[in-house]
Design an enzyme around this catalytic site. Structure first.
Site, PDB file in Angstrom:
ATOM      1  N   HIS A   9       5.800   8.784  15.587  1.00 32.30           N
ATOM      2  CA  HIS A   9       7.184   8.291  15.441  1.00 32.30           C
ATOM      3  C   HIS A   9       7.755   8.146  14.076  1.00 32.30           C
ATOM      4  CE1 HIS A   9       6.224   4.234  14.548  1.00 32.30           C
ATOM      5  NE2 HIS A   9       5.394   4.036  15.479  1.00 32.30           N
ATOM      6  N   GLU A  83       0.449   2.827  21.658  1.00 31.90           N
ATOM      7  CA  GLU A  83      -0.193   2.253  20.620  1.00 31.90           C
ATOM      8  C   GLU A  83      -1.351   1.434  21.047  1.00 31.90           C
ATOM      9  OE1 GLU A  83      -2.009   2.776  17.794  1.00 31.90           O
ATOM     10  OE2 GLU A  83      -0.214   2.601  16.512  1.00 31.90           O
TER      11      GLU A  83
END
Length: 169
Positions: A9, A83
């Site tokens: 990202h 994550e």
């Protein structure tokens, strides 16, 4: 053979402040948005069959920017690409020079490796022979690469924001 285009990202406000984001949503900075826009030129000629994306905001926002003109690509959001769950230390500012004592509720390395294995199996079972854009997080992408190559994650160079790596599985 399936080809994965792994993308971390864009830069977040939390990255800049060295905050352990874990499952926090994360907010792209202006730089992070520009990184995602610039990455479009690297993938514009690739005919993706699908985009698999973490369901956390920073990845969702990156996917929206990168695929703004690619409405033909189906985006599937999945918790498998989240994550690492940092548990009680989520939101903590990290000084890279000092170690952190890991509380018991931090997602263990065996657990995150198992999640990466599950993700790779899911891709193999559902997208065999396809081109798959994968938008996720730095540590998770490192683990996915390590599991695929059967090495420790420390053998994989960390990815920079919106870096694209190709992984054939």
């Amino acid at each position: 053979m399936t080809t994965l285009y792994l993308v971390r990202h864009g830069e977040t406000e939390e990255n800049v402040r060295h905050i352990l984001q874990g499952h926090l949503p994360g907010n792209l900075t202006g730089v992070g948005k520009e990184q995602a826009k610039k990455a479009v030129s690297q993938i514009c000629d690739t005919a993706f069959d699908v985009c698999l994306c973490s369901d956390l905001k920073r990845c969702v926002d990156t996917a929206h920017i990168m695929l703004e003109d690619r409405q033909d690509i189906n985006v599937i959001y999945t918790k498998l690409l989240r994550e690492r769950d940092w548990g009680a230390i989520t939101g903590m500012v990290v000084d890279k020079e000092k170690g952190i004592e890991m509380p018991e509720d931090v997602e263990s390395l065996p657990a995150i490796r198992a999640r990466a294995r599950t993700f790779l199996e899911y891709v193999s079972d559902n997208y065999n022979g396809k081109k798959v854009l994968v938008i996720s997080h730095g540590f998770m992408l490192r683990i996915i690469q390590a599991v695929h190559k059967n090495v420790e994650h420390k053998a994989i160079t960390p990815m920079t924001n919106v870096e694209i790596r190709i992984l054939d599985i």
